[in-house]
Write a protein that holds these residues in place. Structure first.
Motif, PDB file in Angstrom:
ATOM      1  N   HIS A  63       2.891   2.674  11.739  1.00 48.89           N
ATOM      2  CA  HIS A  63       4.265   2.251  12.016  1.00 48.89           C
ATOM      3  C   HIS A  63       4.282   0.888  12.707  1.00 48.89           C
ATOM      4  O   HIS A  63       5.088   0.016  12.369  1.00 48.89           O
ATOM      5  CB  HIS A  63       4.971   3.284  12.895  1.00 48.89           C
ATOM      6  CG  HIS A  63       5.453   4.490  12.164  1.00 48.89           C
ATOM      7  ND1 HIS A  63       6.155   4.408  10.984  1.00 48.89           N
ATOM      8  CD2 HIS A  63       5.351   5.815  12.461  1.00 48.89           C
ATOM      9  CE1 HIS A  63       6.457   5.639  10.561  1.00 48.89           C
ATOM     10  NE2 HIS A  63       5.980   6.496  11.441  1.00 48.89           N
ATOM     11  N   ARG A  92      12.697   5.817  12.349  1.00 46.27           N
ATOM     12  CA  ARG A  92      11.429   6.123  13.016  1.00 46.27           C
ATOM     13  C   ARG A  92      10.778   4.849  13.543  1.00 46.27           C
ATOM     14  O   ARG A  92      10.253   4.829  14.659  1.00 46.27           O
ATOM     15  CB  ARG A  92      10.481   6.840  12.058  1.00 46.27           C
ATOM     16  CG  ARG A  92       9.100   7.138  12.648  1.00 46.27           C
ATOM     17  CD  ARG A  92       9.208   8.059  13.857  1.00 46.27           C
ATOM     18  NE  ARG A  92       9.282   9.447  13.467  1.00 46.27           N
ATOM     19  CZ  ARG A  92       9.477  10.463  14.299  1.00 46.27           C
ATOM     20  NH1 ARG A  92       9.643  10.204  15.604  1.00 46.27           N
ATOM     21  NH2 ARG A  92       9.535  11.702  13.892  1.00 46.27           N
ATOM     22  N   GLU A  93      10.823   3.786  12.752  1.00 52.16           N
ATOM     23  CA  GLU A  93      10.254   2.515  13.201  1.00 52.16           C
ATOM     24  C   GLU A  93      10.994   1.983  14.420  1.00 52.16           C
ATOM     25  O   GLU A  93      10.390   1.424  15.334  1.00 52.16           O
ATOM     26  CB  GLU A  93      10.278   1.500  12.058  1.00 52.16           C
ATOM     27  CG  GLU A  93       9.253   1.807  10.964  1.00 52.16           C
ATOM     28  CD  GLU A  93       9.517   1.083   9.655  1.00 52.16           C
ATOM     29  OE1 GLU A  93       8.702   1.225   8.723  1.00 52.16           O
ATOM     30  OE2 GLU A  93      10.548   0.380   9.563  1.00 52.16           O
ATOM     31  N   THR A 121       3.584  -1.867  10.262  1.00 53.22           N
ATOM     32  CA  THR A 121       4.749  -2.115   9.409  1.00 53.22           C
ATOM     33  C   THR A 121       5.828  -2.880  10.167  1.00 53.22           C
ATOM     34  O   THR A 121       6.469  -3.793   9.619  1.00 53.22           O
ATOM     35  CB  THR A 121       5.322  -0.782   8.891  1.00 53.22           C
ATOM     36  OG1 THR A 121       4.308  -0.081   8.171  1.00 53.22           O
ATOM     37  CG2 THR A 121       6.501  -1.023   7.953  1.00 53.22           C
ATOM     38  N   ILE A 122       6.028  -2.535  11.439  1.00 51.86           N
ATOM     39  CA  ILE A 122       7.021  -3.229  12.278  1.00 51.86           C
ATOM     40  C   ILE A 122       6.659  -4.707  12.410  1.00 51.86           C
ATOM     41  O   ILE A 122       7.516  -5.584  12.275  1.00 51.86           O
ATOM     42  CB  ILE A 122       7.112  -2.558  13.655  1.00 51.86           C
ATOM     43  CG1 ILE A 122       7.767  -1.174  13.531  1.00 51.86           C
ATOM     44  CG2 ILE A 122       7.900  -3.421  14.640  1.00 51.86           C
ATOM     45  CD1 ILE A 122       7.597  -0.305  14.764  1.00 51.86           C
ATOM     46  N   LEU A 174      14.472  -2.019   9.662  1.00 49.15           N
ATOM     47  CA  LEU A 174      13.540  -0.999  10.124  1.00 49.15           C
ATOM     48  C   LEU A 174      14.137   0.388   9.908  1.00 49.15           C
ATOM     49  O   LEU A 174      15.353   0.574  10.011  1.00 49.15           O
ATOM     50  CB  LEU A 174      13.242  -1.188  11.621  1.00 49.15           C
ATOM     51  CG  LEU A 174      12.652  -2.531  12.058  1.00 49.15           C
ATOM     52  CD1 LEU A 174      12.414  -2.530  13.561  1.00 49.15           C
ATOM     53  CD2 LEU A 174      11.358  -2.832  11.317  1.00 49.15           C
ATOM     54  N   THR A 175      13.282   1.350   9.627  1.00 42.95           N
ATOM     55  CA  THR A 175      13.738   2.736   9.525  1.00 42.95           C
ATOM     56  C   THR A 175      14.033   3.280  10.923  1.00 42.95           C
ATOM     57  O   THR A 175      13.659   2.678  11.931  1.00 42.95           O
ATOM     58  CB  THR A 175      12.675   3.606   8.859  1.00 42.95           C
ATOM     59  OG1 THR A 175      11.520   3.675   9.737  1.00 42.95           O
ATOM     60  CG2 THR A 175      12.239   3.028   7.522  1.00 42.95           C
TER      61      THR A 175
END
Length: 214
Positions: free
Chosen positions: A187, A156-157, A190-191, A153-154
């Motif tokens: 987000h 931000r994520e 995507t998570i 995960l980034t």
């Protein structure tokens, strides 16, 4: 006004919860005494949140959660029960529950939980959180042995995921991180994809199991 259905096999409990919630300006649009009758009431009333007991004769809470998920009914479910058994908590969350409270909560705590779930958040009683974390980390993956590997995960994520784990709704996350709500939704999607999870609760469970959240 948030609309709820109360599912509990004890008539006195149903009446008590109805009376308390209506004082708190939460509308009880239907009640049921087991899972089968709950499905009929839910279909007829389309509530914002379902309050669900687990231990009921005939069709219990876990059966009801699985039926709701199998029928594609995404109404958030708040388990409200007297049982804090680790296995039961995990079974309920894996079956799709978005919240888990014990019946010794105050009206304020119950009302806040109802609103949190109605706004897209999750909530687990603090009194069972530590035991739940230990059970998650020591047991099999919450998403099953055939789940795809977790993707990185980034930053931000991770920020979004931490707030999801704390029960924040998309709107609350957008306010906390100064993001557009649509961006937060992207987000979260995507998570879920990266964690191989079907919903927010399942994503948090897997993140805890994998050590992504601590």
């Amino acid at each position: 006004m948030t609309r709820v259905v109360v599912v509990d096999d004890q008539a006195l409990v149903r009446q008590g919860i109805r009376g308390l919630l209506e004082v708190a300006e939460v509308e009880v649009v239907g009640v049921a005494d087991d899972g089968q009758s709950a499905l009929d009431v839910i279909a007829a009333t389309a509530p914002d949140v379902i309050l669900l007991d687990l231990r009921m004769p005939r069709y219990d809470g876990i059966w009801t959660l699985k039926q709701l998920r199998g029928r594609g009914i995404g109404i958030p479910v708040l388990v409200l029960t007297t049982f804090a058994d680790d296995t039961l908590v995990l079974d309920a969350l894996r079956a799709g529950a978005r919240g888990y409270l014990l019946k010794d909560v105050t009206l304020e705590q119950l009302t806040r939980a109802v609103h949190t779930l109605a706004e897209g958040g999750t909530l687990i009683a603090p009194s069972i959180t530590d035991r739940l974390l230990r059970a998650i980390r020591s047991g099999p993956s919450p998403v099953g042995a055939d789940a795809p590997p977790v993707q990185d995960l980034t930053e931000r994520e991770l920020e979004v995921l931490r707030l999801v784990a704390e029960g924040y709704s998309n709107r609350e996350i957008s306010e906390a991180l100064f993001l557009v709500e649509g961006t937060v939704k992207n987000h979260v999607s995507t998570i879920l994809l990266k964690l191989g999870a079907r919903d927010r609760t399942n994503a948090v469970l897997r993140a805890l199991h994998e050590g992504i959240l601590r």
